[in-house]
Design a protein around this motif. Sequence first.
Motif, mmCIF file in Angstrom:
data_model
loop_
_atom_site.group_PDB
_atom_site.id
_atom_site.type_symbol
_atom_site.label_atom_id
_atom_site.label_comp_id
_atom_site.label_asym_id
_atom_site.label_seq_id
_atom_site.Cartn_x
_atom_site.Cartn_y
_atom_site.Cartn_z
ATOM 1 N N GLY A 211 -10.705 22.777 -20.141
ATOM 2 C CA GLY A 211 -9.379 22.218 -20.364
ATOM 3 C C GLY A 211 -8.692 22.670 -21.621
ATOM 4 N N GLY A 212 -9.096 23.797 -22.212
ATOM 5 C CA GLY A 212 -8.428 24.286 -23.404
ATOM 6 C C GLY A 212 -6.963 24.590 -23.135
ATOM 7 N N THR A 213 -6.079 24.163 -24.035
ATOM 8 C CA THR A 213 -4.644 24.328 -23.811
ATOM 9 C C THR A 213 -3.988 25.011 -24.995
ATOM 10 N N HIS A 214 -2.908 25.712 -24.726
ATOM 11 C CA HIS A 214 -2.176 26.434 -25.754
ATOM 12 C C HIS A 214 -0.688 26.416 -25.422
ATOM 13 N N CYS A 215 0.086 25.673 -26.197
ATOM 14 C CA CYS A 215 1.549 25.773 -26.221
ATOM 15 C C CYS A 215 2.274 24.866 -25.224
ATOM 16 N N SER A 216 3.445 24.418 -25.668
ATOM 17 C CA SER A 216 4.405 23.713 -24.823
ATOM 18 C C SER A 216 5.727 24.458 -24.918
ATOM 19 N N THR A 295 0.086 29.643 -22.163
ATOM 20 C CA THR A 295 -1.122 30.229 -21.580
ATOM 21 C C THR A 295 -1.631 29.405 -20.406
ATOM 22 N N ILE A 296 -1.960 30.081 -19.309
ATOM 23 C CA ILE A 296 -2.560 29.391 -18.159
ATOM 24 C C ILE A 296 -4.024 29.783 -17.969
ATOM 25 N N GLY A 297 -4.429 30.931 -18.479
ATOM 26 C CA GLY A 297 -5.817 31.349 -18.352
ATOM 27 C C GLY A 297 -6.178 31.732 -16.924
ATOM 28 N N ASN A 298 -7.450 31.678 -16.627
ATOM 29 C CA ASN A 298 -7.958 31.980 -15.286
ATOM 30 C C ASN A 298 -9.206 31.148 -15.053
#
Length: 561
Positions: A211-216, A295-298
């Motif tokens: 669940g790492g998140t980056h940015c709004s 960022t959405i990642g994979n």
Amino acid sequence: MSVFCAASSLFLLLSLATIYSVNTQQPPLDSRSASVFLDTVKMKLEIVDGYHPNSTSMVAWANFTDNMQKTGWNYLTVTTNPAFNDTFQAYAAGLLEGFLAADYIYMEWFNSKASFCKSLTPDCQKIKKFLTKNLKWMEAQVKANPNDPYFYQMALILDQLSGLTDGYNKKPRKPSLDIDPFGFLLFQVGADLDSIEAALNTKSSKKRPLGGTHCSALIKLLPGNKDLFVSHDTWDEYSGMLKIIKKYNFGFRMTATSSKFIPGREVSFSSQHGPIFSGDDFYVIGSGLVTMETTIGNENSALWKYVQANGTVLEWMRNLIANRLASSVMEWCDIFSKYNSGTYNNEWMVVDYKHFTPGQDLPKEGLLAVLDQIPGEIVSKDMTWLLLNQTYWPSYNVPYFPKIFADGGFKKQAAEHGSWFSYDKTARANIFRRDHTKVTDMKSMIKLMRYNDFQHDPLSRCDCTPPFTGENAISARSDLNPANGTYPFPTFGFRCHGGTDMKVTSSSMAKTLSMIAVSGPTHDQQPVFQWSKSECDKQYLHLGHPDIFNFDPVEVNWKKP
């Protein structure tokens, strides 16, 4: 941003520079200007002090202003002279940035990169091999396609990067495509490295929490179409708060034989010291475009097979090339989609202010495009119609397009772990949906983008003890979560991580590449972040940082020094 793999060669390069003691917290720089002079007899470039835009022998000029302790930002402007060939311009631009920002580049390295890999371990050897192979492929494409605008701009980016290295060392040489993969390239590929490490199955790739998140991000249409705001919050580790806002004005042509200048020759963006791209990412471009991402990642490990060194261009360079060459939102998406590396997978938003006039009806298309990327697949569409219908577009690290949501493993993750991983029920989706109508002017826009009242807002609640988390807000403050709490995901608990800045522009400000920016974790509803009073002080280096991040918004208007 990923921490970067450090090679002993780069460590030595940085250590040899004349730098103040690493124990010093006060930076040694004030405001300083420099120019690059071409000696036409020796055909040699030289860095000279002073700002010399009117001299015909100057290839480029730049100004660096150190306001870190006053505003939480440094500022850099770099301008090149179109009378010279593009290769000289690009290299000279890099020279000046490396020369003027050298002390902060050094500090940035130690704050967030030097601890990752202190020797050429097997994992680092894998990464070096991948980057070297990718560089060789790009160099081959540049040589094989001299009249292709895409690969021409690629060459100029590499020339600028070689200049950055030489400027840092105060040793101007000549433009080069022969880039050290463990040199200053590592400043550029930091975000791409997360994906490269996962694809190469390195040990470091297994350490990332669920669940790492980056940015709004938020694009908001004001009532009566009075204005259109575009805003972005960077979420990062707090060691990454040594921030700078840059403005480039490069007189580059479309190709070496073209007389036409690139549409995006001017750009301003938030960044760090060392990268020549934003990384946040937030760009205000002279073409009328504003580009940004979250960022959405994979989450589908089967897709990592698409991350290949040959035939792909890493994300940091693809966004620079698209920013330079595109004149419209869908053209930007088309250019960015070429040679998808499957690294640093994001949701990009592209706004074209040429299609917005305050007080007038919106066009049916051309104002907003959205792009979601995962390895092996990109979906992009014109979303002007949705902005018109709902008056806002939010982004919060979850892909919008159902196919990307499913193929990238996000649908499966939401089914297994709950609504926090969904697109329409995650906390920030709910907060944006509830509060976007409160935005009526710039002040209220900034208030929303800095919003975090997690102890009292029911939308910030979670199955936690205590029953809320500083992660569930527009601008996170995970450093305020109790370390002895209980949380379903590590990212919900105590971390030295959160919203580290806010940037916003409007239809009038974008015309001059201006923005309003705030540095540091939000303190609107929360206490001011102070290194010396935080547990984070023991966990991260923060050379050059202010001790207290008690900064107000600043309006960044570009003027000559």
